[in-house]
Design a protein around this motif. Structure first.
Motif, PDB file in Angstrom:
ATOM      1  N   HIS A 209       0.809  -1.114  -0.121  1.00 13.92           N
ATOM      2  CA  HIS A 209      -0.080   0.027  -0.018  1.00 13.92           C
ATOM      3  C   HIS A 209       0.789   1.400   0.012  1.00 13.92           C
ATOM      4  N   LEU A 210       2.295   1.085  -0.210  1.00 15.88           N
ATOM      5  CA  LEU A 210       2.947   2.319  -0.369  1.00 15.88           C
ATOM      6  C   LEU A 210       2.692   3.257  -1.477  1.00 15.88           C
ATOM      7  N   ALA A 211       2.545   4.521  -1.343  1.00 18.25           N
ATOM      8  CA  ALA A 211       2.205   5.571  -2.280  1.00 18.25           C
ATOM      9  C   ALA A 211       2.462   5.267  -3.677  1.00 18.25           C
ATOM     10  N   PRO A 212       3.650   4.806  -4.320  1.00 26.29           N
ATOM     11  CA  PRO A 212       4.012   4.679  -5.764  1.00 26.29           C
ATOM     12  C   PRO A 212       3.254   3.736  -5.989  1.00 26.29           C
ATOM     13  N   PHE A 213       2.525   2.566  -5.531  1.00 27.05           N
ATOM     14  CA  PHE A 213       2.057   1.608  -6.251  1.00 27.05           C
ATOM     15  C   PHE A 213       0.434   1.702  -6.368  1.00 27.05           C
TER      16      PHE A 213
ATOM     17  N   SER B 152       2.998   6.410   5.512  1.00 26.15           N
ATOM     18  CA  SER B 152       3.599   7.365   6.477  1.00 26.15           C
ATOM     19  C   SER B 152       4.111   6.836   7.634  1.00 26.15           C
ATOM     20  N   LEU B 153       3.895   5.367   8.194  1.00 27.84           N
ATOM     21  CA  LEU B 153       4.217   4.987   9.584  1.00 27.84           C
ATOM     22  C   LEU B 153       4.968   3.564   9.296  1.00 27.84           C
ATOM     23  N   HIS B 154       4.609   2.758   7.886  1.00 29.80           N
ATOM     24  CA  HIS B 154       4.960   1.733   7.846  1.00 29.80           C
ATOM     25  C   HIS B 154       4.109   0.506   8.672  1.00 29.80           C
TER      26      HIS B 154
ATOM     27  N   ASN C 177       6.176   6.183  13.325  1.00 34.25           N
ATOM     28  CA  ASN C 177       7.127   5.476  12.235  1.00 34.25           C
ATOM     29  C   ASN C 177       7.796   4.282  12.801  1.00 34.25           C
ATOM     30  N   VAL C 178       7.812   3.088  12.399  1.00 33.80           N
ATOM     31  CA  VAL C 178       8.397   1.967  12.787  1.00 33.80           C
ATOM     32  C   VAL C 178      10.038   2.062  12.786  1.00 33.80           C
ATOM     33  N   PHE C 179      10.637   3.006  11.943  1.00 30.62           N
ATOM     34  CA  PHE C 179      12.060   3.221  11.701  1.00 30.62           C
ATOM     35  C   PHE C 179      12.565   4.371  12.770  1.00 30.62           C
ATOM     36  N   ASP C 180      11.560   4.890  13.626  1.00 30.85           N
ATOM     37  CA  ASP C 180      12.082   5.895  14.586  1.00 30.85           C
ATOM     38  C   ASP C 180      12.787   5.205  15.839  1.00 30.85           C
TER      39      ASP C 180
END
Length: 255
Positions: A153-157, A197-199, A234-237
């Protein structure tokens, strides 16, 4: 050197199981059945260090992985589970490692990791194809994806990417085959926008999409639950990475 594996304990545990009416043997549910696989000196030290946090043995048990299976690791990331599956299914099994072409184009290391696992393990084959058109082989026992379903569901797809992938998974699995999804939890009702936005993704959205493809939810697990995660970062925070609340779902293709 390409690795091949044979784990007598797991193979024996699988062999003694009785066949169900669908013709599929239920796999061992006891996480201890995978101790030999996970303890192997052939595994990367960095992978073994991650096993406890990722609850590897319990995850394998939930996914009902056993020797001789045909498994697809869907969006392999760094290949952590690909390498485990290669060991767990053994010489009589096989693993298809899929990395979407768009990921490889975005970050070369994704392609390098895919090539590395393909060359290192005799029972692993690499698959590169567009994210909306995974070219899975037919007759799979298990399709597994960890921390990556939300990427559909990422924006580019395209908006229908998840539907197309789920349909491809359904077509590739044997009747009675399993589709296991592990991902970072979003707040209930957060909407699909948080994937970008948050993965993260709302478990209810995953259920809705996968069941729409024809799957039946068989089980869910809270072994990766982290109630202290507010599910808003965001899970990468740095303050949450590696400590996110995650869900695990097991779907079955009707026999």
């Amino acid at each position: 050197m390409r690795r091949s594996f044979s784990y007598p304990a797991l193979a024996a545990a699988s062999a003694v199981l009785l066949l169900g009416v669908s013709g599929f043997a239920p796999a061992p549910q006891d996480a201890s059945a995978y101790a030999e696989v996970l303890a192997s000196s052939d595994r990367l030290a960095a992978d073994r260090a991650r096993d406890e946090g990722r609850r590897a043995a319990e995850t394998l048990a939930f996914a009902q992985v056993r020797a001789g299976q045909k498994v697809a690791d869907m969006i392999i990331g760094g290949g952590y589970f690909t390498r485990i599956f290669a060991a767990a299914v053994g010489e009589e099994g096989s693993v298809v490692a899929w990395q979407p072409a768009e990921f490889i184009a975005f970050q070369a290391s994704y392609g390098e990791i895919l090539t590395t696992v393909d060359e290192a393990y005799e029972n692993v084959s690499a698959l590169r194809s567009p994210i909306g058109a995974p070219e899975f082989p037919q007759g799979l026992d298990l399709v597994f994806t960890a921390q990556n379903y939300h990427d559909l569901h990422l924006a580019p797809f395209a908006d229908d990417t998840a539907a197309r992938v789920n349909a491809a998974v359904f077509a590739a699995l044997k009747p009675g085959g399993l589709y296991v999804i592990v991902d970072h939890s979003a707040l209930a009702g957060a909407g699909l926008g948080v994937a970008d936005s948050l993965h993260r993704i709302d478990i209810a959205d995953v259920r809705r999409e996968v069941e729409a493809a024809g799957f039946v939810l068989e089980a869910e697990s809270d072994i990766l639950a982290r109630p202290d995660d507010p599910r808003t970062a965001n899970v990468f925070d740095a303050d949450i990475r590696g400590q996110t609340d995650q869900f695990m779902l097991r779907f079955r293709k009707p026999a």
